[in-house]
Structure formats: C-alpha cells, structure tokens
Write a protein that holds these residues in place. Structure first.
Motif, PDB file in Angstrom:
ATOM      1  N   TYR A 130       0.823  -1.208   0.000  1.00 34.76           N
ATOM      2  CA  TYR A 130       0.000   0.000   0.000  1.00 34.76           C
ATOM      3  C   TYR A 130       0.861   1.264   0.000  1.00 34.76           C
ATOM      4  O   TYR A 130       2.026   1.224   0.397  1.00 34.76           O
ATOM      5  CB  TYR A 130      -0.913   0.002   1.238  1.00 34.76           C
ATOM      6  N   PRO A 131       0.275   2.397  -0.417  1.00 32.26           N
ATOM      7  CA  PRO A 131       1.023   3.666  -0.357  1.00 32.26           C
ATOM      8  C   PRO A 131       1.578   3.953   1.045  1.00 32.26           C
ATOM      9  O   PRO A 131       2.668   4.484   1.190  1.00 32.26           O
ATOM     10  CB  PRO A 131      -0.010   4.709  -0.775  1.00 32.26           C
ATOM     11  N   SER A 132       0.838   3.563   2.084  1.00 32.96           N
ATOM     12  CA  SER A 132       1.317   3.778   3.458  1.00 32.96           C
ATOM     13  C   SER A 132       2.595   2.965   3.724  1.00 32.96           C
ATOM     14  O   SER A 132       3.480   3.416   4.466  1.00 32.96           O
ATOM     15  CB  SER A 132       0.238   3.417   4.480  1.00 32.96           C
ATOM     16  N   ASP A 133       2.702   1.783   3.117  1.00 32.45           N
ATOM     17  CA  ASP A 133       3.915   0.968   3.258  1.00 32.45           C
ATOM     18  C   ASP A 133       5.093   1.654   2.568  1.00 32.45           C
ATOM     19  O   ASP A 133       6.207   1.681   3.095  1.00 32.45           O
ATOM     20  CB  ASP A 133       3.721  -0.424   2.642  1.00 32.45           C
ATOM     21  N   ILE A 134       4.844   2.205   1.384  1.00 36.09           N
ATOM     22  CA  ILE A 134       5.900   2.890   0.627  1.00 36.09           C
ATOM     23  C   ILE A 134       6.369   4.119   1.413  1.00 36.09           C
ATOM     24  O   ILE A 134       7.569   4.373   1.514  1.00 36.09           O
ATOM     25  CB  ILE A 134       5.398   3.282  -0.784  1.00 36.09           C
ATOM     26  N   LYS A 135       5.417   4.846   2.021  1.00 34.49           N
ATOM     27  CA  LYS A 135       5.769   6.012   2.845  1.00 34.49           C
ATOM     28  C   LYS A 135       6.727   5.598   3.953  1.00 34.49           C
ATOM     29  O   LYS A 135       7.715   6.271   4.212  1.00 34.49           O
ATOM     30  CB  LYS A 135       4.515   6.622   3.486  1.00 34.49           C
ATOM     31  N   LYS A 136       6.405   4.484   4.629  1.00 33.16           N
ATOM     32  CA  LYS A 136       7.251   4.011   5.723  1.00 33.16           C
ATOM     33  C   LYS A 136       8.642   3.668   5.226  1.00 33.16           C
ATOM     34  O   LYS A 136       9.633   4.035   5.851  1.00 33.16           O
ATOM     35  CB  LYS A 136       6.638   2.763   6.384  1.00 33.16           C
ATOM     36  N   VAL A 137       8.733   2.960   4.107  1.00 32.20           N
ATOM     37  CA  VAL A 137      10.038   2.563   3.580  1.00 32.20           C
ATOM     38  C   VAL A 137      10.877   3.795   3.240  1.00 32.20           C
ATOM     39  O   VAL A 137      12.060   3.864   3.583  1.00 32.20           O
ATOM     40  CB  VAL A 137       9.893   1.630   2.349  1.00 32.20           C
ATOM     41  N   VAL A 138      10.265   4.788   2.599  1.00 38.46           N
ATOM     42  CA  VAL A 138      10.987   6.024   2.240  1.00 38.46           C
ATOM     43  C   VAL A 138      11.427   6.751   3.512  1.00 38.46           C
ATOM     44  O   VAL A 138      12.577   7.182   3.629  1.00 38.46           O
ATOM     45  CB  VAL A 138      10.110   6.938   1.348  1.00 38.46           C
ATOM     46  N   GLN A 139      10.525   6.860   4.483  1.00 36.09           N
ATOM     47  CA  GLN A 139      10.861   7.533   5.738  1.00 36.09           C
ATOM     48  C   GLN A 139      11.967   6.778   6.477  1.00 36.09           C
ATOM     49  O   GLN A 139      12.912   7.389   6.984  1.00 36.09           O
ATOM     50  CB  GLN A 139       9.618   7.656   6.619  1.00 36.09           C
ATOM     51  N   TRP A 140      11.868   5.452   6.532  1.00 34.04           N
ATOM     52  CA  TRP A 140      12.883   4.648   7.219  1.00 34.04           C
ATOM     53  C   TRP A 140      14.241   4.784   6.544  1.00 34.04           C
ATOM     54  O   TRP A 140      15.248   4.935   7.213  1.00 34.04           O
ATOM     55  CB  TRP A 140      12.469   3.186   7.262  1.00 34.04           C
ATOM     56  N   TYR A 141      14.256   4.750   5.222  1.00 38.72           N
ATOM     57  CA  TYR A 141      15.525   4.909   4.497  1.00 38.72           C
ATOM     58  C   TYR A 141      16.158   6.251   4.874  1.00 38.72           C
ATOM     59  O   TYR A 141      17.350   6.325   5.184  1.00 38.72           O
ATOM     60  CB  TYR A 141      15.320   4.827   2.977  1.00 38.72           C
ATOM     61  N   ASN A 142      15.370   7.316   4.836  1.00 40.36           N
ATOM     62  CA  ASN A 142      15.898   8.647   5.136  1.00 40.36           C
ATOM     63  C   ASN A 142      16.391   8.757   6.579  1.00 40.36           C
ATOM     64  O   ASN A 142      17.397   9.412   6.845  1.00 40.36           O
ATOM     65  CB  ASN A 142      14.873   9.728   4.812  1.00 40.36           C
ATOM     66  N   LEU A 143      15.698   8.094   7.518  1.00 37.86           N
ATOM     67  CA  LEU A 143      16.158   8.100   8.915  1.00 37.86           C
ATOM     68  C   LEU A 143      17.484   7.356   9.050  1.00 37.86           C
ATOM     69  O   LEU A 143      18.391   7.814   9.745  1.00 37.86           O
ATOM     70  CB  LEU A 143      15.113   7.435   9.815  1.00 37.86           C
ATOM     71  N   LEU A 144      17.584   6.203   8.397  1.00 41.44           N
ATOM     72  CA  LEU A 144      18.829   5.432   8.447  1.00 41.44           C
ATOM     73  C   LEU A 144      19.965   6.239   7.812  1.00 41.44           C
ATOM     74  O   LEU A 144      21.082   6.266   8.333  1.00 41.44           O
ATOM     75  CB  LEU A 144      18.662   4.084   7.734  1.00 41.44           C
ATOM     76  N   GLN A 145      19.673   6.906   6.697  1.00 44.07           N
ATOM     77  CA  GLN A 145      20.688   7.695   6.003  1.00 44.07           C
ATOM     78  C   GLN A 145      21.144   8.854   6.893  1.00 44.07           C
ATOM     79  O   GLN A 145      22.338   9.090   7.052  1.00 44.07           O
ATOM     80  CB  GLN A 145      20.118   8.209   4.669  1.00 44.07           C
ATOM     81  N   LYS A 146      20.200   9.546   7.499  1.00 46.40           N
ATOM     82  CA  LYS A 146      20.502  10.703   8.349  1.00 46.40           C
ATOM     83  C   LYS A 146      21.352  10.299   9.551  1.00 46.40           C
ATOM     84  O   LYS A 146      22.194  11.059  10.012  1.00 46.40           O
ATOM     85  CB  LYS A 146      19.189  11.336   8.815  1.00 46.40           C
ATOM     86  N   ASN A 147      21.128   9.085  10.073  1.00 48.39           N
ATOM     87  CA  ASN A 147      21.845   8.610  11.256  1.00 48.39           C
ATOM     88  C   ASN A 147      23.071   7.759  10.897  1.00 48.39           C
ATOM     89  O   ASN A 147      23.599   7.052  11.748  1.00 48.39           O
ATOM     90  CB  ASN A 147      20.894   7.822  12.158  1.00 48.39           C
ATOM     91  N   ASN A 148      23.477   7.813   9.626  1.00 46.63           N
ATOM     92  CA  ASN A 148      24.649   7.055   9.155  1.00 46.63           C
ATOM     93  C   ASN A 148      24.561   5.562   9.472  1.00 46.63           C
ATOM     94  O   ASN A 148      25.534   4.954   9.899  1.00 46.63           O
ATOM     95  CB  ASN A 148      25.949   7.641   9.737  1.00 46.63           C
ATOM     96  N   LEU A 149      23.380   4.992   9.288  1.00 50.66           N
ATOM     97  CA  LEU A 149      23.176   3.577   9.569  1.00 50.66           C
ATOM     98  C   LEU A 149      22.993   2.747   8.296  1.00 50.66           C
ATOM     99  O   LEU A 149      22.642   1.581   8.368  1.00 50.66           O
ATOM    100  CB  LEU A 149      21.970   3.384  10.500  1.00 50.66           C
ATOM    101  N   LEU A 150      23.226   3.346   7.129  1.00 49.03           N
ATOM    102  CA  LEU A 150      23.044   2.602   5.882  1.00 49.03           C
ATOM    103  C   LEU A 150      24.058   1.475   5.736  1.00 49.03           C
ATOM    104  O   LEU A 150      23.795   0.495   5.048  1.00 49.03           O
ATOM    105  CB  LEU A 150      23.116   3.537   4.667  1.00 49.03           C
ATOM    106  N   GLU A 151      25.207   1.598   6.410  1.00 53.10           N
ATOM    107  CA  GLU A 151      26.179   0.506   6.334  1.00 53.10           C
ATOM    108  C   GLU A 151      25.633  -0.769   6.985  1.00 53.10           C
ATOM    109  O   GLU A 151      26.096  -1.863   6.699  1.00 53.10           O
ATOM    110  CB  GLU A 151      27.527   0.895   6.938  1.00 53.10           C
ATOM    111  N   ALA A 152      24.618  -0.623   7.835  1.00 48.45           N
ATOM    112  CA  ALA A 152      23.978  -1.791   8.437  1.00 48.45           C
ATOM    113  C   ALA A 152      23.330  -2.670   7.368  1.00 48.45           C
ATOM    114  O   ALA A 152      23.129  -3.862   7.567  1.00 48.45           O
ATOM    115  CB  ALA A 152      22.923  -1.358   9.459  1.00 48.45           C
ATOM    116  N   LEU A 153      23.018  -2.082   6.214  1.00 48.14           N
ATOM    117  CA  LEU A 153      22.402  -2.846   5.127  1.00 48.14           C
ATOM    118  C   LEU A 153      23.376  -3.866   4.559  1.00 48.14           C
ATOM    119  O   LEU A 153      22.976  -4.892   4.038  1.00 48.14           O
ATOM    120  CB  LEU A 153      21.956  -1.911   3.990  1.00 48.14           C
ATOM    121  N   GLU A 154      24.659  -3.564   4.645  1.00 50.26           N
ATOM    122  CA  GLU A 154      25.670  -4.459   4.070  1.00 50.26           C
ATOM    123  C   GLU A 154      25.895  -5.677   4.950  1.00 50.26           C
ATOM    124  O   GLU A 154      26.361  -6.700   4.496  1.00 50.26           O
ATOM    125  CB  GLU A 154      26.998  -3.710   3.859  1.00 50.26           C
TER     126      GLU A 154
END
Length: 143
Positions: free
Chosen positions: A106-130
């Motif tokens: 749903y669009p609400s799910d996509i909103k969450k994914v976009v928001q979560w990505y941006n939060l992880l990026q802002k907090n320098n946690l994207l390396e956790a994806l690796e």
C-alpha cells in the motif's frame, strides 16, 4: 549496528534502536530525537531485519529494498519525501522495485520505507544494510 537492532513500534513515529533489553521488554532510543523510552513485551514491535516487501514472484527482504534505494540515490536522502502524493510514491517505488505487488503493498507501506531509508541515512546507519546475519557469523568465527 545491524538491522537486527533497529525497530519500528506500532503507534510511534520513526525508528528506534535497541539500547538494552530488560526483563519485561527493552529500552530503545528514537532515531528522530534520541529520546529513550521503555517498551514492554506487549507493544507491537517489528524488527527491520524481519520485514519483507511483496513482489509478484516472492517476498524481498527490506534490507534488499533499502539497498536498491541507496544505489538509486547514491547513498543520499531520497529525491522524494514520504509526504509526497500517492502517485509520486508509487512511481518512485516502481523504479526501485519494478515487480512489487501493487495489490499488497500500500502507499502507506511505501511512505514508511521512504521515511525509514531517510532516517537510516541521516543517522549514518546505511552501512547496516551491508551486514547480513551470515556475514556477522563469519566475522564472529574469525575472532
């Protein structure tokens, strides 16, 4: 820090990082404002490493979807906001995951994914994806 330590709590905005576990739940810290709260075992908690997105063929782990967003955006914040229109969000998500199941995501799910990505990026946690559980086990065995 891996996605195993990052949570979404139903009814509360944003993402939380586990600080410590208690007998009746956990102490978590908000990635938005760094405030710490205690959540009980009765709270509806989702661990990011256990979330998957439906596609027409299979379920894709959230980690892989976030990696695709990171590749598309070059590790920068998304070019869209989680507050953008339904059509803008769906168009963005279609570029990231072309075969996602539009009937079950749903669009609400996509909103969450976009928001979560941006939060992880802002907090320098994207390396956790690796980091995956297998990588972590291998590095633990080497030590």
């Amino acid at each position: 820090m891996s996605l195993d330590k990052i949570l979404s709590i139903s009814g509360k905005p944003g993402l939380y990082q586990i600080v410590t576990q208690t007998r009746s739940g956990a102490v978590v810290e908000s990635l938005i404002d760094k405030k710490r709260i205690t959540v009980g075992a009765h709270s509806n908690i989702s661990i990011l490493s256990e979330i998957a997105i439906y596609t027409l063929a299979e379920e894709v782990p959230l980690r892989d979807v976030l990696k695709k967003i990171k590749e598309k955006e070059g590790g920068q914040p998304t070019s869209i906001s989680h507050k953008d229109s339904k059509d803008t969000l769906e168009e963005f998500f279609f570029e990231v995951l072309p075969d996602y199941d539009e009937d079950r995501v749903y669009p609400s799910d996509i909103k969450k994914v976009v928001q979560w990505y941006n939060l992880l990026q802002k907090n320098n946690l994207l390396e956790a994806l690796e980091e995956s559980k297998d990588d972590k086990k291998a590095s633990d065995e080497e030590e």
